[in-house]
Design an enzyme around this catalytic site. Sequence first.
Site, PDB file in Angstrom:
ATOM      1  N   HIS A   1      -2.035  -5.519   1.552  1.00 43.12           N
ATOM      2  CA  HIS A   1      -3.309  -6.226   1.355  1.00 43.12           C
ATOM      3  C   HIS A   1      -3.003  -7.646   0.899  1.00 43.12           C
ATOM      4  CE1 HIS A   1      -7.308  -7.268  -0.153  1.00 43.12           C
ATOM      5  NE2 HIS A   1      -6.662  -7.807  -1.187  1.00 43.12           N
TER       6      HIS A   1
ATOM      7  N   ASN B   1      -2.110   0.230   6.873  1.00 43.48           N
ATOM      8  CA  ASN B   1      -1.532  -1.014   7.384  1.00 43.48           C
ATOM      9  C   ASN B   1      -0.664  -1.778   6.383  1.00 43.48           C
ATOM     10  OD1 ASN B   1      -3.571  -1.926   5.820  1.00 43.48           O
ATOM     11  ND2 ASN B   1      -4.661  -3.060   7.422  1.00 43.48           N
TER      12      ASN B   1
ATOM     13  N   LYS C   1       0.827  -1.208   0.000  1.00 47.51           N
ATOM     14  CA  LYS C   1       0.000   0.000   0.000  1.00 47.51           C
ATOM     15  C   LYS C   1       0.873   1.274   0.000  1.00 47.51           C
ATOM     16  CE  LYS C   1      -3.947  -2.267   2.298  1.00 47.51           C
ATOM     17  NZ  LYS C   1      -4.891  -2.217   3.456  1.00 47.51           N
TER      18      LYS C   1
ATOM     19  N   ARG D   1      -1.226 -14.380   4.338  1.00 46.43           N
ATOM     20  CA  ARG D   1      -1.930 -13.683   5.437  1.00 46.43           C
ATOM     21  C   ARG D   1      -1.123 -13.795   6.740  1.00 46.43           C
ATOM     22  NH1 ARG D   1      -6.519 -10.537   4.430  1.00 46.43           N
ATOM     23  NH2 ARG D   1      -7.144 -11.036   6.550  1.00 46.43           N
TER      24      ARG D   1
ATOM     25  N   PHE E   1     -15.322   3.304   7.417  1.00 49.22           N
ATOM     26  CA  PHE E   1     -13.952   3.691   7.050  1.00 49.22           C
ATOM     27  C   PHE E   1     -13.738   3.749   5.532  1.00 49.22           C
ATOM     28  CE2 PHE E   1     -13.959  -0.926   7.978  1.00 49.22           C
ATOM     29  CZ  PHE E   1     -13.548  -1.433   6.749  1.00 49.22           C
TER      30      PHE E   1
ATOM     31  N   TYR F   1     -12.384  -2.052  -3.461  1.00 50.05           N
ATOM     32  CA  TYR F   1     -12.872  -2.208  -2.080  1.00 50.05           C
ATOM     33  C   TYR F   1     -14.404  -2.115  -2.000  1.00 50.05           C
ATOM     34  CZ  TYR F   1      -8.313  -2.358   0.249  1.00 50.05           C
ATOM     35  OH  TYR F   1      -7.072  -2.738   0.715  1.00 50.05           O
TER      36      TYR F   1
ATOM     37  N   GLU G   1      -9.547 -10.961  -7.436  1.00 48.92           N
ATOM     38  CA  GLU G   1      -8.615  -9.836  -7.281  1.00 48.92           C
ATOM     39  C   GLU G   1      -7.462  -9.928  -8.291  1.00 48.92           C
ATOM     40  OE1 GLU G   1      -9.482  -8.870  -2.573  1.00 48.92           O
ATOM     41  OE2 GLU G   1      -7.565  -9.789  -3.105  1.00 48.92           O
TER      42      GLU G   1
HETATM   43  N1  UDP Z   1      -9.693  -0.788   7.509  1.00 49.74           N
HETATM   44  C1  UDP Z   1      -9.681   0.474   8.076  1.00 49.74           C
HETATM   45  N2  UDP Z   1     -10.269   0.638   9.304  1.00 49.74           N
HETATM   46  C2  UDP Z   1     -10.849  -0.385   9.975  1.00 49.74           C
HETATM   47  C3  UDP Z   1     -10.856  -1.679   9.380  1.00 49.74           C
HETATM   48  C4  UDP Z   1     -10.250  -1.832   8.135  1.00 49.74           C
HETATM   49  O1  UDP Z   1      -9.162   1.414   7.495  1.00 49.74           O
HETATM   50  O2  UDP Z   1     -11.362  -0.183  11.085  1.00 49.74           O
HETATM   51  C5  UDP Z   1      -9.051  -0.939   6.189  1.00 49.74           C
HETATM   52  C6  UDP Z   1      -7.652  -1.525   6.330  1.00 49.74           C
HETATM   53  O3  UDP Z   1      -6.819  -0.886   5.369  1.00 49.74           O
HETATM   54  C7  UDP Z   1      -7.872  -2.978   5.963  1.00 49.74           C
HETATM   55  C8  UDP Z   1      -8.965  -2.847   4.884  1.00 49.74           C
HETATM   56  O4  UDP Z   1      -9.802  -1.823   5.369  1.00 49.74           O
HETATM   57  O5  UDP Z   1      -6.699  -3.577   5.493  1.00 49.74           O
HETATM   58  C9  UDP Z   1      -9.772  -4.092   4.637  1.00 49.74           C
HETATM   59  O6  UDP Z   1     -10.273  -4.561   5.864  1.00 49.74           O
HETATM   60  P1  UDP Z   1     -10.288  -6.120   6.201  1.00 49.74           P
HETATM   61  O7  UDP Z   1     -11.081  -6.288   7.449  1.00 49.74           O
HETATM   62  O8  UDP Z   1     -10.706  -6.876   4.989  1.00 49.74           O
HETATM   63  O9  UDP Z   1      -8.754  -6.424   6.584  1.00 49.74           O
HETATM   64  P2  UDP Z   1      -7.556  -7.156   5.826  1.00 49.74           P
HETATM   65  O10 UDP Z   1      -8.149  -8.288   5.020  1.00 49.74           O
HETATM   66  O11 UDP Z   1      -6.878  -6.119   4.949  1.00 49.74           O
HETATM   67  O12 UDP Z   1      -6.658  -7.626   6.937  1.00 49.74           O
END
Ligand code: UDP
Length: 143
Positions: free
Chosen positions: A117, A114, A11, A87, A59, A51, A128
């Site tokens: 992805h 974070n 990212k 993951r 968010f 997304y 994807e």
């Molecule tokens: N995200 C965020 N705030 C939150 C939860 C998620 O900004 O409270 C964003 C974060 O960048 C995350 C993405 O949304 O990576 C997708 O969320 P998901 O729960 O699918 O997490 P991931 O699969 O990326 O671990």
Amino acid sequence: MAVERTLSIIKPDAVAKNVIGEIYSRFEHAGLKIIAARMQHLSRERAEAFYAVHSERPFFKDLVSFMISGPVMVQVLEGENAIALHRDIMGATDPKKADPGTIRADFADSIDENAVHGSDSPDTAAQEINFFFGPDEVCPRTR
Ligand code: UDP
């Protein structure tokens, strides 16, 4: 275990920190092969489409703004159990909860920014990968 493919995105925060090579190195040490890759600066429309599943979440707007705040590095990783393995290497969504030594523990600043992805299931991975790459852009190893 099956050989799988998964989509990985480094990212904008991690690209800005100049740790693309460091993150690639973690993939390679874990046995994941990079079989497609492209750096790009996503448009708002593309980030929203990627997304879309989160479009009703509070968010969503900030997530899209973050994802278009700079270039991302997008790749397809291939290997045994690649989806779950990737993951594991990434760590939990919230870096404060991520295990030590994971990418998010080491490079992410917050749950919003974070670093990486990764696809979370075989169906999502297929979708994807198709979102970013055409069939002739994916280059499985032949030697
Ligand atoms: N995200 C965020 N705030 C939150 C939860 C998620 O900004 O409270 C964003 C974060 O960048 C995350 C993405 O949304 O990576 C997708 O969320 P998901 O729960 O699918 O997490 P991931 O699969 O990326 O671990």
